[in-house]
Design an enzyme around this catalytic site. Structure first.
Site, PDB file in Angstrom:
ATOM      1  CE1 TYR A   1      77.518  52.524  -6.627  1.00 49.70           C
ATOM      2  CE2 TYR A   1      75.258  53.238  -6.375  1.00 49.70           C
ATOM      3  CZ  TYR A   1      76.215  52.258  -6.274  1.00 49.70           C
ATOM      4  OH  TYR A   1      75.871  51.015  -5.837  1.00 49.70           O
TER       5      TYR A   1
ATOM      6  CG  HIS B   1      80.269  46.416 -11.286  1.00 52.82           C
ATOM      7  ND1 HIS B   1      79.212  46.874 -10.542  1.00 52.82           N
ATOM      8  CD2 HIS B   1      80.024  45.104 -11.516  1.00 52.82           C
ATOM      9  CE1 HIS B   1      78.346  45.895 -10.346  1.00 52.82           C
ATOM     10  NE2 HIS B   1      78.828  44.805 -10.921  1.00 52.82           N
TER      11      HIS B   1
END
Length: 186
Positions: free
Chosen positions: A135, A65
């Site tokens: 993240y 991504h």
């Protein structure tokens, strides 16, 4: 003394971050993020979003991504449980390492994170069951500016350590690159 040791990796702007670990009889403590301590990173990193994932089965792949257009994002990835093979792909249009990738083996408790600059795609493969990642993102998620690469992209030829499995429908639908793909501008 800094709480982090930044180690430059083969792709410009990509860093391994070693966290200083303080231990005593109670256990241990590590700082996972300090904006000022990341001064070696080639761009400011302000946290805008924090995400957490748990991937149940070994061999599963998430990614690849990226954010493009007016919403580029940097990421700081830390493994909280299990082990992953974490991949960053340079998509910066003006980069000498355009379409090159680098992977780092991250495992819970190793005191390391991967600092990925804006203009890179990111993905990972779980090397254990129940792998958890944290993240830290420098930008808000903007779905209209999201892109993805096929994990089977022949121009990348990523050497996944295990057979790829459990791709989401979205990740399995990422197309192969065509000759019109010129990268992202950051």
């Amino acid at each position: 003394m800094s709480e982090f040791l930044l180690k430059a990796l083969p792709l410009p702007g990509l860093f391994s971050v070693q966290h200083k670990r303080h231990e005593d009889t109670r256990g241990h403590f590590s700082r996972l993020f300090c904006e000022g301590s990341l001064s070696g990173f080639d761009q400011p990193f302000h946290i805008r979003q924090i995400n957490h994932s748990c991937t149940r089965e070994q061999g599963s792949v998430r990614g690849l991504h990226y954010q493009n257009g007016d919403h580029p994002e940097a990421k700081l990835i830390t493994c909280l449980r299990g082990e992953v093979w974490d991949v960053a792909v340079d998509l910066r249009a003006d980069s000498p390492t355009f379409l090159h990738w680098h992977a780092e083996h991250l495992r819970a408790g190793d005191g390391r994170s991967l600092l990925i600059p804006a203009g890179f795609a990111h993905g990972f493969q779980t090397l254990t069951d129940d792998a958890e990642l944290l993240y830290l993102h420098s930008a808000d998620y903007a779905p209209e500016h999201e892109g993805g690469l096929s994990v089977y992209e022949p121009r990348l030829a990523i050497a996944w350590p295990l057979a790829v499995k459990n791709l989401s429908a979205r990740d399995a639908s990422h197309p192969l690159l065509d000759s019109r793909f010129s990268g992202v501008h950051v």
